[in-house]
Motif scaffolding. Structure first.
Motif, mmCIF file in Angstrom:
data_model
loop_
_atom_site.group_PDB
_atom_site.id
_atom_site.type_symbol
_atom_site.label_atom_id
_atom_site.label_comp_id
_atom_site.label_asym_id
_atom_site.label_seq_id
_atom_site.Cartn_x
_atom_site.Cartn_y
_atom_site.Cartn_z
ATOM 1 N N PRO A 232 0.811 -1.223 0.000
ATOM 2 C CA PRO A 232 0.000 0.000 0.000
ATOM 3 C C PRO A 232 0.846 1.276 0.000
ATOM 4 N N VAL A 233 0.248 2.365 -0.456
ATOM 5 C CA VAL A 233 0.878 3.684 -0.372
ATOM 6 C C VAL A 233 0.596 4.271 1.016
ATOM 7 N N LEU A 234 -0.630 4.026 1.483
ATOM 8 C CA LEU A 234 -1.111 4.637 2.716
ATOM 9 C C LEU A 234 -1.372 3.546 3.755
ATOM 10 N N VAL A 235 -0.775 3.701 4.933
ATOM 11 C CA VAL A 235 -1.022 2.752 6.015
ATOM 12 C C VAL A 235 -1.690 3.505 7.163
ATOM 13 N N LEU A 236 -2.837 2.983 7.608
ATOM 14 C CA LEU A 236 -3.618 3.631 8.657
ATOM 15 C C LEU A 236 -3.650 2.721 9.875
#
Ligand code: ADP
Ligand code: MG
Length: 225
Positions: free
Chosen positions: A162-166
């Motif tokens: 992923p580009v974004l990790v939340l």
């Protein structure tokens, strides 16, 4: 435009006493390689913001963009694909499936991923090695400690690159020592993969390791005092 942009996010929930504005035009921009800790009291809307950033919930108004694509308004099928390919999640509870081994749990997101392909088993193995579980790959969650389970969840969040990790209070169920280990792990993997990491945490020590810290207060982002 930053790689990830949340612009003027408003979230209104209906309640018996009328509508409540939980998020009141919050905006933030982050580029790859950047990490952000979100602090704030319980009930201030931190999870609500992460859910909107992760497209698990939609905003009342405002937009979320990743690499220039506004994904908040995608149709459900496209949205599921977008989320699967671009966003990784770590929650407070590990949400591992009890009947599956560590490596099988890490592989779950690849079932829905058209691009995962043949290399996914090797990638899952590499991720489990990176989180220090090389010798635990075939263990079921019940055979792992709390910290180890959360490390599997961290590996799972990264399997589709992923580009974004939340991460929503990823250390909230762990003791201080394991909390620190998971926090350091999330940050070192974030730097290694040059992802964008947004992490909600009450852990001051962990939050202090982040490049940026912001507090959610009365529906708005304020710089930490
Ligand atoms: P935090 O993660 O900061 O503790 P949340 O984002 O979970 O806070 O919740 C913020 C507020 O929004 C809380 O008052 C919560 O009760 C309310 N809320 C969250 N989800 C819903 C929902 N689906 N419907 C109504 N109210 C909600
Ligand atoms: Mg929360």
């Amino acid at each position: 435009m930053a790689d990830f942009e949340a612009k003027k996010i408003v979230k209104v929930f209906e309640s018996l006493s009328g509508p409540i504005r939980i998020l009141d035009e919050v905006s933030i921009g982050l580029n790859r390689g950047q990490n952000l800790a979100i602090l704030g009291p319980s009930g201030s809307g931190k999870s609500t913001f992460l859910h909107i950033a992760g497209s698990l919930d939609s905003a009342t108004s405002g937009t979320v963009c990743l690499n220039g694509e506004e994904y908040g308004s995608l149709q459900e099928t496209q949205l599921a694909r977008f989320r699967n390919q671009n966003i990784g999640f770590v929650f407070q509870e590990h949400h591992l499936l009890p009947q599956l081994s560590a490596i099988e749990n890490v592989l779950i997101p690849t079932i829905a991923s058209p691009i995962a392909g043949n290399g996914s088993i090797e990638r899952a193995q590499a991720l489990l090695e990176q989180v220090g579980l090389a010798d635990r790959m075939d263990h079921r969650p019940a055979m792992l400690s709390g910290g180890e389970r959360q490390r599997v969840a961290v590996a799972r969040s990264l399997i589709c690159d992923p580009v974004l990790v939340l991460a929503d209070e990823p250390t909230g169920s762990l003791d201080q020592k394991n909390a620190e280990l998971i926090g350091e792990l999330l940050l070192s993997l974030q730097q290694a993969n040059q992802t964008i990491l947004i992490c909600v945490s009450h852990n001051e020590k962990l939050a202090s390791l982040f490049q940026r810290r912001i507090e959610l207060e009365n529906g708005r982002f304020v710089q930490e005092k």
